[in-house]
Design a protein around this motif. Structure first.
Motif, short mmCIF file in Angstrom:
data_model
loop_
_atom_site.label_atom_id
_atom_site.label_comp_id
_atom_site.label_asym_id
_atom_site.label_seq_id
_atom_site.Cartn_x
_atom_site.Cartn_y
_atom_site.Cartn_z
N LYS A 187 22.02 23.98 71.63
CA LYS A 187 21.17 22.85 72.01
C LYS A 187 21.63 22.19 73.30
O LYS A 187 20.82 21.68 74.07
N SER A 191 16.87 23.42 76.88
CA SER A 191 15.96 22.28 76.75
C SER A 191 15.04 22.49 75.56
O SER A 191 14.91 23.61 75.04
N GLU A 192 14.38 21.42 75.14
CA GLU A 192 13.41 21.53 74.04
C GLU A 192 12.31 22.52 74.39
O GLU A 192 11.87 23.30 73.54
N ARG A 195 13.57 26.08 73.94
CA ARG A 195 13.73 26.45 72.53
C ARG A 195 12.39 26.70 71.84
O ARG A 195 12.34 27.34 70.79
N ARG A 196 11.31 26.24 72.43
CA ARG A 196 9.98 26.43 71.85
C ARG A 196 9.33 27.74 72.29
O ARG A 196 8.26 28.10 71.79
N SER A 343 12.46 23.61 66.54
CA SER A 343 11.70 23.16 67.71
C SER A 343 10.25 23.60 67.66
O SER A 343 9.38 22.97 68.26
#
Length: 376
Positions: A187, A191-192, A195-196, A343
């Motif tokens: 993490k 970044s978010e 991760r998506r 995520s």
């Protein structure tokens, strides 16, 4: 009175030393992690019990004539037990995900960076009082970063048998702690949005491809790194038995009865090296610390390589899969899948992560071969 004195001297109470009590508590701690926390129970349980047995005064379990002495000599000192474990792991491994996406080999290779970074870290520790690691010792310690227990035991038995207990405990402890150690690193480096990322479904892999793959890996190892062929060769044998479809009985035996029997003896043999005189020293603390560094660097290197590949690739690559490049199979792949789902609830990365995960098994074996060829 003489008879009573002789009787008293033959008891454990009269012969216990503080170090033995401490190491028996360590053994009980390993049993607690295995039974209560379910951390690598298949190996931590026999290792913990072996640690208790080897520290019993007077009993002589680990001395010449003792059962643990012969278990260690026959299976670990000769290197046979880790090789048989590798054959069983090969029989349980499906290379389909790696064959369908060969680029994942790069992630398995990148995760081995932790091994070579820790090699120099172990040498650097010699600047501190109490540390005196040779190049062979440092190489054996560094392999912990590959998160592959049998490989760590094999290399330690060849290069630094006196450090085998500490190295094995460190390797399996950090493998068991994969769900705790890896997510914060993953993490922190992604970044978010990264991760998506959803990856495309893998193509179908034919039976012929799966049969040819272990043979191709073996031939490449023979040509370019013969020192790694003991590990890679047994791994490929087990995988070929699985995939060829004509020796199902042998494959089933390698996956079940054989690997289970060897695991019991391997754990007891490793536990026999957890004696107070060889474990309770400052070098053991250094090994445990270096093992954590090696594992963390390997995880980070895999994630960073995946980020680079994602930027250079026309197809989307979720950087999380790089963390599976350490060869803790299949736990690392499951952790990747779990973090990805946190995520994006539709982001199933398990099969994609299995590619670098099994590549990491080969990568750690190759790294061990390189170290064995250079310093063995």
């Amino acid at each position: 009175m003489d008879s009573l004195n002789v009787l008293w001297q033959s008891t454990g109470l009269a012969n216990f030393e503080v170090g033995q009590v401490v190491m028996m508590l360590v053994g009980l701690g390993l049993l607690y992690l295995a039974i209560a926390k379910k951390f690598e129970p298949l190996l931590l349980l026999p290792i913990g019990f072996g640690a208790i047995l080897t520290n019993i005064p007077v009993a002589g379990f680990s001395q010449a004539g003792g059962v643990l002495h012969y278990i260690y000599y026959v299976g670990i000192d000769t290197g046979i037990f880790p090789l048989l474990i590798f054959m069983g792991v090969g029989a349980m491994t499906d290379f389909g995900a790696l064959i369908a996406n060969p680029r994942m080999l790069l992630l398995g290779a990148a995760a081995q960076f932790g091994i070579f970074a820790t090699l120099f870290g172990a040498i650097a520790l010699n600047a501190l009082p109490g540390f005196n690691f040779t190049l062979q010792d440092a190489s054996a310690i560094a392999i912990i970063g590959g998160a592959d227990g049998p490989t760590a035991i094999f290399l330690a038995s060849q290069l630094a048998p006196e450090l085998l207990g500490a190295i094995a405990v460190a390797a399996y402890s950090y493998m068991a702690l994969v769900p705790i150690i890896q997510p914060p690193i993953m993490k922190a480096l992604t970044s978010e949005k990264e991760r998506r990322i959803e990856m495309k479904q893998l193509r179908h892999v034919t039976k012929l491809e799966k049969i040819l793959f272990p043979l191709a890996v073996l031939m490449l190892t023979i040509f370019f790194l013969p020192a790694a062929t003991p590990l890679v060769g047994m791994f490929c044998l087990g995988n070929l038995m699985r995939e060829c479809g004509v020796v199902d009985r042998l494959s089933a035996t390698a996956q079940n009865e054989l690997i289970n029997i060897v695991t019991i003896f391997l754990g007891l043999g490793v536990g026999s090296k957890l004696s107070a005189e060889s474990f309770l020293n400052v070098e053991t603390l250094g090994i445990l610390a270096l093992g954590a560094v090696a594992f963390s660097i390997g995880t980070a290197a895999g994630v960073l390589m995946a980020k680079l590949m994602s930027k250079l690739s026309s197809e989307p690559i979720n950087p999380l899969v790089g963390a599976a490049g350490v060869s803790a199979v299949p736990m690392a792949a499951r952790v990747v899948n779990k973090v990805g789902l946190e995520s994006n609830a539709h982001n199933f990365l398990l099969m994609h992560a299995m590619g670098p995960n099994v590549a990491g098994v080969l990568g750690s074996a190759v790294a061990a071969g390189v170290l064995l060829a250079l310093v063995g």
